[in-house]
Design an enzyme around this catalytic site. Structure first.
Site, PDB file in Angstrom:
ATOM      1  N   LYS A  43       0.877  -1.174   0.000  1.00 63.21           N
ATOM      2  CA  LYS A  43       0.000   0.000   0.000  1.00 63.21           C
ATOM      3  C   LYS A  43       0.911   1.220   0.000  1.00 63.21           C
ATOM      4  O   LYS A  43       2.033   1.162   0.531  1.00 63.21           O
ATOM      5  CB  LYS A  43      -0.850  -0.010   1.288  1.00 63.21           C
ATOM      6  CG  LYS A  43      -2.171   0.661   1.142  1.00 63.21           C
ATOM      7  CD  LYS A  43      -3.261  -0.289   0.687  1.00 63.21           C
ATOM      8  CE  LYS A  43      -4.583   0.424   0.634  1.00 63.21           C
ATOM      9  NZ  LYS A  43      -5.686  -0.443   0.283  1.00 63.21           N
ATOM     10  N   GLY A 143     -22.486   4.367   5.493  1.00 64.39           N
ATOM     11  CA  GLY A 143     -21.612   4.903   4.452  1.00 64.39           C
ATOM     12  C   GLY A 143     -22.059   4.445   3.078  1.00 64.39           C
ATOM     13  O   GLY A 143     -21.963   3.262   2.741  1.00 64.39           O
ATOM     14  N   VAL A 147     -18.405   2.163  -2.580  1.00 66.19           N
ATOM     15  CA  VAL A 147     -18.820   0.767  -2.402  1.00 66.19           C
ATOM     16  C   VAL A 147     -20.248   0.693  -1.860  1.00 66.19           C
ATOM     17  O   VAL A 147     -21.064  -0.108  -2.346  1.00 66.19           O
ATOM     18  CB  VAL A 147     -17.866   0.013  -1.445  1.00 66.19           C
ATOM     19  CG1 VAL A 147     -18.279  -1.452  -1.355  1.00 66.19           C
ATOM     20  CG2 VAL A 147     -16.427   0.110  -1.915  1.00 66.19           C
ATOM     21  N   TYR A 149     -22.794   2.583  -2.161  1.00 74.22           N
ATOM     22  CA  TYR A 149     -23.819   2.846  -3.183  1.00 74.22           C
ATOM     23  C   TYR A 149     -24.049   1.599  -4.050  1.00 74.22           C
ATOM     24  O   TYR A 149     -25.189   1.169  -4.249  1.00 74.22           O
ATOM     25  CB  TYR A 149     -23.386   4.031  -4.059  1.00 74.22           C
ATOM     26  CG  TYR A 149     -24.274   4.217  -5.270  1.00 74.22           C
ATOM     27  CD1 TYR A 149     -25.517   4.831  -5.149  1.00 74.22           C
ATOM     28  CD2 TYR A 149     -23.884   3.748  -6.533  1.00 74.22           C
ATOM     29  CE1 TYR A 149     -26.351   4.972  -6.254  1.00 74.22           C
ATOM     30  CE2 TYR A 149     -24.709   3.887  -7.634  1.00 74.22           C
ATOM     31  CZ  TYR A 149     -25.938   4.505  -7.493  1.00 74.22           C
ATOM     32  OH  TYR A 149     -26.763   4.634  -8.582  1.00 74.22           O
TER      33      TYR A 149
HETATM   34  P1  NAD Z   1     -15.875   6.410  -0.024  1.00 73.85           P
HETATM   35  O1  NAD Z   1     -15.044   7.476   0.570  1.00 73.85           O
HETATM   36  O2  NAD Z   1     -16.342   6.543  -1.426  1.00 73.85           O
HETATM   37  O3  NAD Z   1     -17.195   6.158   0.861  1.00 73.85           O
HETATM   38  C1  NAD Z   1     -17.203   6.234   2.257  1.00 73.85           C
HETATM   39  C2  NAD Z   1     -18.506   6.928   2.640  1.00 73.85           C
HETATM   40  O4  NAD Z   1     -18.637   6.885   4.051  1.00 73.85           O
HETATM   41  C3  NAD Z   1     -18.565   8.392   2.224  1.00 73.85           C
HETATM   42  O5  NAD Z   1     -19.768   8.641   1.508  1.00 73.85           O
HETATM   43  C4  NAD Z   1     -18.526   9.156   3.548  1.00 73.85           C
HETATM   44  O6  NAD Z   1     -19.268  10.351   3.511  1.00 73.85           O
HETATM   45  C5  NAD Z   1     -19.152   8.135   4.478  1.00 73.85           C
HETATM   46  N1  NAD Z   1     -18.826   8.284   5.896  1.00 73.85           N
HETATM   47  C6  NAD Z   1     -17.664   8.662   6.478  1.00 73.85           C
HETATM   48  N2  NAD Z   1     -17.775   8.619   7.809  1.00 73.85           N
HETATM   49  C7  NAD Z   1     -19.025   8.209   8.091  1.00 73.85           C
HETATM   50  C8  NAD Z   1     -19.735   7.960   9.282  1.00 73.85           C
HETATM   51  N3  NAD Z   1     -19.193   8.135  10.494  1.00 73.85           N
HETATM   52  N4  NAD Z   1     -21.022   7.512   9.184  1.00 73.85           N
HETATM   53  C9  NAD Z   1     -21.605   7.317   7.991  1.00 73.85           C
HETATM   54  N5  NAD Z   1     -20.972   7.556   6.815  1.00 73.85           N
HETATM   55  C10 NAD Z   1     -19.698   7.986   6.875  1.00 73.85           C
HETATM   56  O7  NAD Z   1     -15.017   5.066   0.178  1.00 73.85           O
HETATM   57  P2  NAD Z   1     -15.265   3.648  -0.504  1.00 73.85           P
HETATM   58  O8  NAD Z   1     -14.317   3.469  -1.635  1.00 73.85           O
HETATM   59  O9  NAD Z   1     -16.724   3.422  -0.699  1.00 73.85           O
HETATM   60  O10 NAD Z   1     -14.746   2.679   0.670  1.00 73.85           O
HETATM   61  C11 NAD Z   1     -15.539   2.454   1.834  1.00 73.85           C
HETATM   62  C12 NAD Z   1     -14.784   1.522   2.771  1.00 73.85           C
HETATM   63  O11 NAD Z   1     -14.534   0.285   2.107  1.00 73.85           O
HETATM   64  C13 NAD Z   1     -13.418   2.045   3.203  1.00 73.85           C
HETATM   65  O12 NAD Z   1     -13.169   1.593   4.511  1.00 73.85           O
HETATM   66  C14 NAD Z   1     -12.455   1.360   2.247  1.00 73.85           C
HETATM   67  O13 NAD Z   1     -11.166   1.229   2.804  1.00 73.85           O
HETATM   68  C15 NAD Z   1     -13.133   0.015   2.092  1.00 73.85           C
HETATM   69  N6  NAD Z   1     -12.800  -0.675   0.844  1.00 73.85           N
HETATM   70  C16 NAD Z   1     -13.057  -0.086  -0.355  1.00 73.85           C
HETATM   71  C17 NAD Z   1     -12.754  -0.775  -1.526  1.00 73.85           C
HETATM   72  C18 NAD Z   1     -13.081  -0.184  -2.885  1.00 73.85           C
HETATM   73  O14 NAD Z   1     -13.104  -0.940  -3.865  1.00 73.85           O
HETATM   74  N7  NAD Z   1     -13.354   1.104  -2.972  1.00 73.85           N
HETATM   75  C19 NAD Z   1     -12.181  -2.058  -1.471  1.00 73.85           C
HETATM   76  C20 NAD Z   1     -11.948  -2.637  -0.218  1.00 73.85           C
HETATM   77  C21 NAD Z   1     -12.256  -1.936   0.939  1.00 73.85           C
END
Ligand code: NAD
Length: 309
Positions: A43, A143, A147, A149
């Site tokens: 990472k 959240g 993901v 959504y």
């Molecule tokens: P993102 O930033 O697009 O979405 C996160 C959402 O959570 C945002 O809309 C934000 O406003 C919301 N949020 C933040 N704090 C909050 C709270 N206290 N309560 C409610 N909502 C809150 O990120 P993402 O890419 O969707 O990733 C989400 C999680 O999944 C992260 O932990 C990331 O590390 C993990 N993840 C993502 C992927 C990927 O493919 N994007 C893969 C593996 C793991």
């Protein structure tokens, strides 16, 4: 080679950034090993400047650095980085994934992560509730970003009932509009009476304050590092809540970028991501049989595989 995304967020100091990179890289080792991918964990983090900066120059410099590693580390998107950033990196090094599909890349990994989480939820629902489908299953999603959504879209299509919470009201409203989700406040989302709680926001969602509030029978979501400390896994078990280990259920995005390394084929990435169902089901079965925690079982499977290398 090590494979994992690049995080571009603000940090208070270099030590925090380094600790974050190492913790995330370790998680990637476990994620790759459990998903059966022959990659190490890696990472990168870039400390986001608080004042003005030239984004293109910054990601070009990052690309040059990645190039100097000569393929020992392959990067991709993570929090704060986009397909466009990876395209800039691609202009200086080939050791990058998640680039624009128009350039032969796999694009945004989130839909694959969401697919894997949906499959993991299906496995948990069958194991813990004896139900073969998600029709009528109530899932609360913390959240609804990238993901979250796509997960809501998958769950809605499968007939699930949704409650969502996000710090950005526009995101919750979109889930309400498109998938008929109910909206909860940031605090309420933990105590919604539902079948599944899906943490899809930041890390440490499961902690001493939130776990006692849970009224779900299953915790299964996309966020990395969901357990604030490992012993929270025991608190969940004591409460009779089935926990899908985070790095086991959220591997779909990694599976997708790993496919890009060997020549992108969306069907193959999809087929492999679908197997997250089997992985989660097996972990649940083994944990029940050994009367232990699911996160301990997942770690054991990984450590056995790594010991054979
Ligand atoms: P993102 O930033 O697009 O979405 C996160 C959402 O959570 C945002 O809309 C934000 O406003 C919301 N949020 C933040 N704090 C909050 C709270 N206290 N309560 C409610 N909502 C809150 O990120 P993402 O890419 O969707 O990733 C989400 C999680 O999944 C992260 O932990 C990331 O590390 C993990 N993840 C993502 C992927 C990927 O493919 N994007 C893969 C593996 C793991």
């Amino acid at each position: 080679p090590a494979l994992g995304g690049c995080r571009f967020i603000e940090y208070d100091n270099e030590t925090d950034a380094l600790v974050d990179a190492l913790r995330l890289a370790r998680g990637m080792t476990y994620k790759a090993a459990l998903a059966g991918l022959n990659h190490g964990g890696g990472k990168s983090v870039i400390i986001r400047p608080r004042t003005g900066f030239n984004r293109t120059n910054l990601f070009r410099a990052f690309g040059k650095f990645i190039g100097d590693l000569r393929g020992r580390y392959i990067t991709a998107e993570d929090s704060g980085t986009s397909i466009e950033d990876m395209d800039v990196v691609r202009s200086v090094t080939e050791h990058v994934t998640g680039v624009d599909p128009a350039r032969g890349g796999s694009g945004d990994p989130s839909p694959f992560t969401a697919l894997g989480v949906r499959r993991g939820i299906e496995a948990c629902v069958r194991f813990a509730l004896g139900r073969q489908s998600l029709d009528g299953i109530h899932v609360s999603v913390q959240g609804v970003g990238h993901v979250g959504y796509h997960l809501c879209r998958e769950l809605h299509a499968a007939g699930a009932q949704l409650t969502v919470a996000d710090v950005d009201p526009l995101k919750s409203e979109r889930a309400q509009r498109e998938f008929g989700a109910s909206i909860a406040t940031l605090d309420e989302i933990f105590s919604i009476e539902c079948d599944v709680f899906a943490p899809c926001a930041l890390g440490s969602a499961l902690n001493r304050t939130t776990v006692p509030q849970l009224r779900a029978k299953i915790v299964a979501g996309a966020a990395n590092n969901q357990l604030a400390v490992p012993t929270i896994g025991e608190d969940l078990r004591q409460r009779g809540i089935l926990y899908a280990p985070d790095y086991a259920i959220n591997a779909g995005g990694l599976v997708n970028v790993a496919q890009e390394v060997i020549g992108y084929d969306a069907d193959k990435a999809r087929a492999r991501t679908m197997k997250i169902y089997d992985t989660i089901y097996e972990i649940a079965e083994r944990a029940q049989k050994a009367e232990t925690r699911t996160d301990i079982v997942a770690n054991k499977i990984v450590e056995e595989r790594l010991a054979k290398l």
